[in-house]
Scaffold this motif. Sequence first.
Motif, PDB file in Angstrom:
ATOM      1  N   GLY A  14       0.794  -1.224   0.000  1.00  0.00           N
ATOM      2  CA  GLY A  14       0.000   0.000   0.000  1.00  0.00           C
ATOM      3  C   GLY A  14       0.821   1.266   0.000  1.00  0.00           C
ATOM      4  N   GLY A  15       2.115   1.133   0.162  1.00  0.00           N
ATOM      5  CA  GLY A  15       2.967   2.316   0.206  1.00  0.00           C
ATOM      6  C   GLY A  15       3.810   2.468  -1.039  1.00  0.00           C
ATOM      7  N   THR A  16       4.321   3.676  -1.228  1.00  0.00           N
ATOM      8  CA  THR A  16       5.235   3.949  -2.327  1.00  0.00           C
ATOM      9  C   THR A  16       6.648   3.626  -1.862  1.00  0.00           C
ATOM     10  OG1 THR A  16       3.810   5.684  -3.170  1.00  0.00           O
ATOM     11  CG2 THR A  16       6.093   5.705  -3.919  1.00  0.00           C
ATOM     12  N   VAL A  17       7.380   2.904  -2.701  1.00  0.00           N
ATOM     13  CA  VAL A  17       8.742   2.508  -2.374  1.00  0.00           C
ATOM     14  C   VAL A  17       9.677   2.865  -3.524  1.00  0.00           C
ATOM     15  CG1 VAL A  17       8.025   0.600  -0.876  1.00  0.00           C
ATOM     16  CG2 VAL A  17       8.460   0.171  -3.304  1.00  0.00           C
ATOM     17  N   GLU A  18      10.944   2.951  -3.199  1.00  0.00           N
ATOM     18  CA  GLU A  18      11.984   3.093  -4.199  1.00  0.00           C
ATOM     19  C   GLU A  18      12.716   1.756  -4.245  1.00  0.00           C
ATOM     20  OE1 GLU A  18      14.555   6.806  -4.882  1.00  0.00           O
ATOM     21  OE2 GLU A  18      15.779   5.479  -3.627  1.00  0.00           O
TER      22      GLU A  18
END
Length: 93
Positions: A14-18
């Motif tokens: 559910g989160g934005t990651v690099e």
Amino acid sequence: MELIKVEDVKRFVGGTVEIVIHDAEGGDQAPAVRKTVKKVQLCPDSTHIRFYFDDFYFLAVPLSSRVSESDEQWSAFDPESGLTYTVKKVQVF
């Protein structure tokens, strides 16, 4: 370092990651990409963990990889391929 556990990486769902993948030799490296993790699960033959970005595309990391992690970052080193997979939480404004 410990082995991969699915429960440990579900915090990225559910989160934005690099995501960064680099080799042990320090050679040419693909640029970091930002993605939203939709789900995390084992592959059908239970050899890799999959980070899904939608219903089709995913990043597969071998379960035999050695993991190091912090609250914001998770890295797995695969000694067979010499690759390190890094997933880092990104703040989106």
